[in-house]
Design an enzyme around this catalytic site. Sequence first.
Site, PDB file in Angstrom:
ATOM      1  N   ARG A  50    -130.913  41.554-107.773  1.00 42.46           N
ATOM      2  CA  ARG A  50    -130.906  42.059-109.160  1.00 42.46           C
ATOM      3  C   ARG A  50    -130.556  40.888-110.062  1.00 42.46           C
ATOM      4  NH1 ARG A  50    -127.192  43.908-112.765  1.00 42.46           N
ATOM      5  NH2 ARG A  50    -127.746  45.708-114.018  1.00 42.46           N
ATOM      6  N   LYS A  71    -122.974  36.045-112.956  1.00 39.51           N
ATOM      7  CA  LYS A  71    -121.632  36.630-112.951  1.00 39.51           C
ATOM      8  C   LYS A  71    -120.560  35.557-113.096  1.00 39.51           C
ATOM      9  CE  LYS A  71    -122.570  41.191-111.246  1.00 39.51           C
ATOM     10  NZ  LYS A  71    -122.656  42.136-110.145  1.00 39.51           N
TER      11      LYS A  71
HETATM   12  N1  PMM Z   1    -124.007  44.570-111.470  1.00 39.10           N
HETATM   13  C1  PMM Z   1    -123.995  44.984-112.749  1.00 39.10           C
HETATM   14  C2  PMM Z   1    -124.639  46.185-113.125  1.00 39.10           C
HETATM   15  N2  PMM Z   1    -125.281  46.939-112.217  1.00 39.10           N
HETATM   16  N3  PMM Z   1    -125.959  47.285-109.986  1.00 39.10           N
HETATM   17  C3  PMM Z   1    -125.949  46.914-108.703  1.00 39.10           C
HETATM   18  N4  PMM Z   1    -126.567  47.669-107.772  1.00 39.10           N
HETATM   19  N5  PMM Z   1    -125.337  45.765-108.283  1.00 39.10           N
HETATM   20  C4  PMM Z   1    -124.687  44.948-109.157  1.00 39.10           C
HETATM   21  O1  PMM Z   1    -124.131  43.921-108.712  1.00 39.10           O
HETATM   22  C5  PMM Z   1    -124.653  45.326-110.535  1.00 39.10           C
HETATM   23  C6  PMM Z   1    -125.312  46.524-110.909  1.00 39.10           C
HETATM   24  C7  PMM Z   1    -123.268  44.167-113.783  1.00 39.10           C
HETATM   25  O2  PMM Z   1    -124.070  43.182-114.316  1.00 39.10           O
HETATM   26  P1  PMM Z   1    -124.817  43.328-115.746  1.00 39.10           P
HETATM   27  O3  PMM Z   1    -123.794  43.846-116.724  1.00 39.10           O
HETATM   28  O4  PMM Z   1    -125.276  41.978-116.106  1.00 39.10           O
HETATM   29  O5  PMM Z   1    -125.953  44.251-115.598  1.00 39.10           O
END
Ligand code: PMM
Length: 289
Positions: free
Chosen positions: A266, A227
């Site tokens: 994640r 991030k």
């Molecule tokens: N961050 C993203 C997408 N989905 N879900 C959860 N539970 N927690 C998060 O911090 C989260 C998520 C954004 O990141 P990405 O676009 O790289 O998937």
Amino acid sequence: MPSHHIPSGLPPALARVHRTLVMAVLNVTPDSFSDGGEFLDPERAVERALHQMHLGADLIDVGGESTRPGAERISVDDELGRVLPVVERLVGEGVAVSIDTMRAEVARAAVDAGAVLVNDVSGGQADDSMLPFVAESGVPVVLMHWRGHSREMQQHATYPTGVVHEVIDELNDRLRAAIAAGVASDRVVLDPGLGFAKDADHNWSLLKSLDALSALGQPLLIGASRKRFLGQLLAVGGEPRLVEQRDDATVAITALAAAAGAWCVRVHDARGNVDAVRVADAWTAGNDE
Ligand code: PMM
């Protein structure tokens, strides 16, 4: 030793794991901030997911809608068209799949196809049908701290009474809403939502306060991978570290989050993270002399 809560309702292979789980991200989108466009083709997406499992990921989080700041929403049909073929293929390969969606209709189709976890970044707020669906299906759910859709979320990054206090309060509200909709409380995972209506300082304050978040008594999921706040931390001469060069920092967060008792992290690339959760597990299990 930190408490380590595990949600009920997981398939036995995941329920048996007592260390922090590694969830590998699979964004089937053209525009996610770190891997947008790479896995829009179902064949490539499935290949990527199987590779992540081979590296030691415990489950794959399949998402069809980008949540990067400023992103516009897509139609439900587009979202279904992106994720369903991939969910079906992965379930067929015996992979544990989580569905990253804010829509009950998409969650339902994925769960019907065999997904074992619903990951709703809106914490049940974007679609009124989501919590009733989760209650009916009995699958565990991740409720993330969220203050509005990507287009507008950074406007809401203000926490006059303190980010930790306000995020805990609002997560508690989401937990109560889930219980009121009939979701069993032991099936709810909470997530502080790093980067969602939060600047870098907010994210670091929340990470420093994982104990206070754990004290809510629910399993925690932490999504810090690649991030922007990591790019800012590692900036040189005002230039943020490139997205694809943030994995070592992600692994460091994984180790610390696991040692603090997070149920799941994640991440975009399981490599390094699967070792980090094992190190943290051994560290916290070490005998006192
Ligand atoms: N961050 C993203 C997408 N989905 N879900 C959860 N539970 N927690 C998060 O911090 C989260 C998520 C954004 O990141 P990405 O676009 O790289 O998937």
